[in-house]
Design an enzyme around this catalytic site. Structure first.
Site, PDB file in Angstrom:
ATOM      1  N   GLU A   1       0.823  -1.205   0.000  1.00  0.00           N
ATOM      2  CA  GLU A   1       0.000   0.000   0.000  1.00  0.00           C
ATOM      3  C   GLU A   1       0.863   1.263   0.000  1.00  0.00           C
ATOM      4  O   GLU A   1       1.836   1.359   0.751  1.00  0.00           O
ATOM      5  CB  GLU A   1      -0.909  -0.020   1.234  1.00  0.00           C
ATOM      6  CG  GLU A   1      -1.929   1.088   1.300  1.00  0.00           C
ATOM      7  CD  GLU A   1      -2.897   0.922   2.457  1.00  0.00           C
ATOM      8  OE1 GLU A   1      -3.891   1.668   2.509  1.00  0.00           O
ATOM      9  OE2 GLU A   1      -2.659   0.031   3.303  1.00  0.00           O
TER      10      GLU A   1
ATOM     11  N   LYS B   1      -9.351   2.936  -2.712  1.00  0.00           N
ATOM     12  CA  LYS B   1      -9.645   2.115  -1.534  1.00  0.00           C
ATOM     13  C   LYS B   1     -11.075   2.396  -1.075  1.00  0.00           C
ATOM     14  O   LYS B   1     -11.500   3.551  -0.977  1.00  0.00           O
ATOM     15  CB  LYS B   1      -8.644   2.433  -0.420  1.00  0.00           C
ATOM     16  CG  LYS B   1      -8.713   1.514   0.791  1.00  0.00           C
ATOM     17  CD  LYS B   1      -7.562   1.807   1.750  1.00  0.00           C
ATOM     18  CE  LYS B   1      -7.562   0.856   2.937  1.00  0.00           C
ATOM     19  NZ  LYS B   1      -6.405   1.102   3.841  1.00  0.00           N
TER      20      LYS B   1
ATOM     21  N   CYS C   1      -5.804  -3.538   1.902  1.00  0.00           N
ATOM     22  CA  CYS C   1      -5.533  -3.639   3.342  1.00  0.00           C
ATOM     23  C   CYS C   1      -6.786  -3.887   4.179  1.00  0.00           C
ATOM     24  O   CYS C   1      -7.185  -5.023   4.390  1.00  0.00           O
ATOM     25  CB  CYS C   1      -4.799  -2.384   3.818  1.00  0.00           C
ATOM     26  SG  CYS C   1      -4.055  -2.570   5.463  1.00  0.00           S
TER      27      CYS C   1
ATOM     28  N   LEU D   1      22.355   1.086  31.869  1.00  0.00           N
ATOM     29  CA  LEU D   1      22.098  -0.301  32.258  1.00  0.00           C
ATOM     30  C   LEU D   1      22.048  -0.413  33.773  1.00  0.00           C
ATOM     31  O   LEU D   1      23.070  -0.310  34.463  1.00  0.00           O
ATOM     32  CB  LEU D   1      23.199  -1.202  31.690  1.00  0.00           C
ATOM     33  CG  LEU D   1      22.984  -2.704  31.746  1.00  0.00           C
ATOM     34  CD1 LEU D   1      21.745  -3.119  30.971  1.00  0.00           C
ATOM     35  CD2 LEU D   1      24.214  -3.434  31.212  1.00  0.00           C
ATOM     36  N   SER D   2      20.843  -0.630  34.307  1.00  0.00           N
ATOM     37  CA  SER D   2      20.649  -0.627  35.764  1.00  0.00           C
ATOM     38  C   SER D   2      20.819  -1.990  36.402  1.00  0.00           C
ATOM     39  O   SER D   2      20.912  -2.090  37.614  1.00  0.00           O
ATOM     40  CB  SER D   2      19.244  -0.104  36.084  1.00  0.00           C
ATOM     41  OG  SER D   2      18.264  -1.032  35.657  1.00  0.00           O
TER      42      SER D   2
ATOM     43  N   GLY E   1      18.413  -4.262  36.008  1.00  0.00           N
ATOM     44  CA  GLY E   1      17.046  -4.756  36.145  1.00  0.00           C
ATOM     45  C   GLY E   1      16.539  -5.359  34.846  1.00  0.00           C
ATOM     46  O   GLY E   1      17.230  -5.343  33.817  1.00  0.00           O
TER      47      GLY E   1
ATOM     48  N   ASP F   1      14.109  -4.384  32.779  1.00  0.00           N
ATOM     49  CA  ASP F   1      13.778  -3.499  31.667  1.00  0.00           C
ATOM     50  C   ASP F   1      15.009  -3.090  30.865  1.00  0.00           C
ATOM     51  O   ASP F   1      15.049  -3.253  29.637  1.00  0.00           O
ATOM     52  CB  ASP F   1      13.062  -2.248  32.187  1.00  0.00           C
ATOM     53  CG  ASP F   1      11.688  -2.571  32.748  1.00  0.00           C
ATOM     54  OD1 ASP F   1      11.135  -3.618  32.375  1.00  0.00           O
ATOM     55  OD2 ASP F   1      11.172  -1.785  33.556  1.00  0.00           O
ATOM     56  N   SER F   2      16.025  -2.552  31.529  1.00  0.00           N
ATOM     57  CA  SER F   2      17.221  -2.131  30.798  1.00  0.00           C
ATOM     58  C   SER F   2      17.956  -3.345  30.222  1.00  0.00           C
ATOM     59  O   SER F   2      18.541  -3.265  29.134  1.00  0.00           O
ATOM     60  CB  SER F   2      18.156  -1.324  31.710  1.00  0.00           C
ATOM     61  OG  SER F   2      18.603  -2.098  32.808  1.00  0.00           O
TER      62      SER F   2
END
Length: 868
Positions: A45, A114, A175, A355-356, A358, A360-361
């Protein structure tokens, strides 16, 4: 007549407003399609200008440049002898349409607008385009002069029509048409269209791939026919990642499907299918034929061209099972490919992550590591574009990456920014992870920076804030946490700008954010902390899915340093330690678990629940684990927290879109950011519902207790007149939840059982009387349960207390007679008979019979007991 046709569906990594690059990729795809023998080439598209042009669609330049690119395509010899289907915006009678341009040999065959616009989620098509509402109607479109000079056409048809070649009929939907209830392909099917084409711009969302495959299979299974699906790929300049997966299906089967996650800028899937398979599939369904006989016809554009070859020497291809990925695999590949596109198109030299230690990081770092693995794999497979990009980014013209860890050392810089509130465990986790993924790692303490900021405030006000554990108020405690978090953001940008300079290398680094979707939804983050970055690959991924991804990375990538990170409780480490150990955890701070947050998020966004609706659903879903007042308080706490922190979403870092309940304020989740956080009316409705539920439950409990007491006082009714007298004795005696088979199955003869085997049989008390099927000793004699008169003074087999006779069913051993419920008692040992009466009397009356078979004795016993 030819039967087999060869078709090509293309996946292109287009870039919004990059007309020159888009043109090159389109021409490359047509060239590949022709080399593979295709006679029809379908593209995604809006491939000419790029799908993500957004408000650039308002500019007349966008339409002008799209026509200029089309002119180059029409003139190119590459486009000869193949029907080309491309997407671009078209202005007709001062109305802008999202169109397919289908052309062959320098002639435009049809402009197909469309008809179904996507206007949900990240889609805003109705902002820029209008749906073609004139179904099965065409008009004349006056071509721009630069196009008319090439095609020698003044006008061409525009509208809802189909193409009719010498050997088949082709119809197009775009689409969203595949996803609607009344898809265009249904009416086309009934009018004889055999090949459906769909040029799409579908972005990735976790767990979405199987839905698309099911839709394509379903539409061709129901309607029959060939379905060609072409999709975009990559980051075209926004938060969404278009995930490819171009597909060709036949009669409910997937014949071929392209890669969903790949670094290929151009991928062409080609297959050969037999048109006669479509005709045979449809003709055998009478109901479809009946509907087709009265279908309204589409305007047909006659095309003097055959898709099939007279030689008919190319065999049709068999179906293949589509490759579908788990959520963990999607996280490993989707955000990684998105990061690579962003990096190579931004002109930067790599990434920086605070960079902790944990989850997430660490997840963000692992996604970069996954990107490095994908890059090395693409280079090893001969992808020249990827090799060229990586050499330019690394500023080494002769560099060829082979080791993902070594490549990460060039593209990724990580830094552990500790304070006196940080633990040795997170420091160690970050250090070990950086070593295993290969990043250029720093470990610094930022106490000096934090203290300097606090001293500036103290010098100005004369007051020094303290943490809560040191006697400070909650406002002081929060402010001291936030200044640590914001100091990390400032230092992150300092490192990102100057790290490459310090090593005498050109360029800067993109700062990656490390906040997940649940924390953003709850607002559990500091505004302008490490959630503030250039881009965030995990900002739309839940904590639950990130934990699954960590497990996947341990197994698939061999990053064992993640094991300790996975086991550690999530913590921000912004409050003082207690005896050197973490005293602060995320879930305790938030007042809710991450699993609960995911539920709240899905109900708020996907189920469209406000506070009251969410409560009315959860009060049943979470019962009996939580009482109505507890559920009410949880819902109220979430909405208070959400509304207080909604303003943070207005500055949220652009994140990879992955989750259907993302709180992204830019486009996906449009809501106010200033709320009345008391939600007085909504919470009042919740309180009223809690009161109603509590009253209803109290009333129900009272009635149940009264019924139970009345039942216990009621004497046995056996032998008296009543409803049971009209029922056969067998139904009267059998438990309501058990049938004959369930009752007699446990009573198989014990002659074949070992001496020491201890089996169980069902014992059922009915109206004060226990009655069980007979057991058999080694001689075939049966021993039955006691009569009702013998039940009154029999103790439990393993107890000394007396039991009362009554209508309840009680667990007990076989032979005991005062049960309260059905139970499986132990079968006596072979050759013995139970002696359980306290007075020494045999509680089992012998049943003698002339029959010699234990089963015959069982049958006779049943006949005696069951006969009314």
């Amino acid at each position: 007549m030819g039967r087999t046709v060869t078709l090509a569906a293309c996946t292109l990594n287009q870039w919004a407003m990059d007309f020159e690059g888009n043109l090159a990729r389109i021409l490359k795809s047509i060239e590949i399609a022709k080399e593979k023998g295709a006679s029809y080439r379908l593209g995604p598209e809006l491939e000419i200008c790029g799908y993500g042009c957004s408000d650039h669609f308002y500019e007349s330049d966008t339409c002008l440049h799209s026509w200029q690119v089309l002119a180059e395509l029409l003139k190119s010899p590459i486009t000869r002898e193949i029907i080309c289907d491309v997407g671009m915006p078209v202005m007709h009678k001062n109305v802008r349409y999202n169109c397919r341009i289908i052309f062959l040999n320098r002639k435009i065959l049809l402009i197909k607008p469309k008809t179904d616009m996507a206007n949900h989620g990240n889609y805003r098509e109705l902002r820029w385009f209008t749906a073609w509402a004139k179904h099965q109607i065409i008009e004349e479109y006056y071509l721009p002069r630069m196009i008319a000079k090439i095609t020698n056409q003044t006008t061409v048809p525009i509208g809802d029509a189909v193409l009719s070649t010498r050997d088949t009929c082709i119809g197009s939907e775009v689409c969203e048409g595949l996803w609607t209830a009344n898809s265009p392909h249904i009416a086309m099917c009934l009018d004889g269209v055999e090949i459906f084409t769909n040029g799409s711009g579908s972005y990735h969302q976790l767990r979405k791939g199987h839905t698309l495959v099911d839709l394509i299979k379903s539409c061709t299974m129901k309607c029959g026919g060939i379905y060609m699906y072409s999709n975009l790929r990559g980051c075209d300049g926004e938060r969404a990642y278009y995930y490819g997966g171009s597909t060709i299906a036949l009669n409910g089967d997937i014949i071929t499907r392209g890669e969903e996650f790949s670094l290929q800028d151009v991928e062409v899937v080609v297959t050969t299918v037999d048109l006669e398979d479509v005709r045979a599939y449809r003709a055998h369904v009478s109901s479809t034929s009946q509907q087709a006989s009265r279908a309204k016809p589409f305007p047909r554009i006659e095309v003097d061209f055959s898709l099939s070859s007279l030689l008919n020497n190319v065999p049709a291809m068999p179906p293949v099972p589509p490759r579908l990925y788990s959520a963990e695999e999607e996280i490993a590949m989707g955000p990684a490919c998105w990061l690579w596109d962003y990096l190579r198109r931004s002109g930067q030299a790599g990434f920086f992550i605070a960079l902790s230690g944990g989850i997430d990081s660490s997840s963000t770092a692992c996604i970069v590591a996954s990107m490095c693995r994908i890059v090395c794999k693409a280079v090893s497979e001969g992808n020249e574009q990827v090799l060229s990009d990586v050499r330019r980014i690394a500023n080494e013209p002769s560099y060829t990456p082979t080791d993902p860890t070594e490549l990460a050392g060039r593209l990724l810089v990580t830094c552990y920014m500790g304070t006196k509130n940080s633990s040795i465990s997170t420091y160690t986790h970050a250090k070990n992870l950086a070593e295993q993924i290969g990043s250029h790692h720093f470990a610094v303490t930022i106490d000096q920076s934090v203290q300097s900021s606090v001293e500036i405030f103290t010098n100005a006000t004369g007051k020094s804030p303290a943490f809560k554990v040191h006697g400070g108020s909650w406002r002081e405690n929060l402010a001291l946490q936030n200044i640590q978090a914001r100091s990390r953001m400032v230092l992150s940008y300092l490192f990102a700008q100057l790290t490459m300079w310090s090593e005498d290398k050109p360029g800067g680094l993109l700062v990656l954010g490390t906040s997940n979707v649940d924390e953003c939804l709850r607002g559990y983050l500091t505004k302008y902390d490490c959630s503030s970055a250039d881009i965030n690959p995990i900002g739309s991924i839940s904590k639950t899915d990130l934990r699954r991804f960590i497990v996947y990375a341990i197994k698939e990538f061999g990053i064992t340093a993640l094991e300790g990170i996975l086991e550690a409780p999530p913590t921000a480490e912004l409050e003082p330690l207690t005896d050197g150990k973490i005293s602060q955890t995320d879930e305790e701070d938030m007042g809710m678990t991450y699993d609960e947050l995911s539920i709240y998020g899905r109900m708020r966004k996907i189920a469209h629940c406000g506070p009251y609706s969410m409560f009315t659903k959860l009060v049943h879903d979470w019962s009996p684990r939580f009482t109505p007042p507890e559920v009410a308080e949880k819902v109220k706490h979430f909405f208070r927290s959400y509304s207080i922190n909604r303003h943070k979403m207005t500055t949220l870092t652009p994140s990879y879109h992955a989750e259907s309940y993302s709180p992204d304020d830019n486009r996906f989740d449009l809501r106010q950011f200033l709320y009345n956080v008391k939600w007085t009316w909504q919470f009042k409705c919740i309180d009223q519902e809690v009161e109603r539920l509590q009253s209803a439950r109290a009333s129900s409990s009272t009635k149940q207790n009264q019924t139970t007491e009345a039942t216990e006082r009621e004497p046995s009714t056996r032998g008296t007149e009543g409803p049971n007298e009209t029922l056969p004795l067998a139904q009267d005696q059998m438990p309501p939840s058990m049938d004959y088979a369930a009752w007699i199955t446990p009573c198989a003869p014990v002659a074949d059982l070992p001496e020491t085997e201890n089996r169980e049989v069902a014992v059922v008390e009915l109206d004060g009387a226990s009655r069980s099927p007979p057991s058999f000793d080694s001689a075939g004699d049966s021993t039955s349960s006691p009569s009702p008169d013998e039940n009154q003074n029999v103790s439990r087999q393993k107890g000394k207390g007396k039991s009362k006779a009554g209508p309840r069913r009680t667990p007990q051993k076989r032979g005991a007679t005062t049960s309260e419920e059905v139970h499986y008692g132990k079968r006596p040992k072979r050759g013995g008979r139970q002696q359980e009466n306290q007075n020494g009397n045999n509680s089992n009356a012998e049943h003698h019979s002339d029959a010699t078979s234990p089963l015959q004795k069982l049958g006779k016993w049943l006949r005696e007991k069951v006969t009314p």
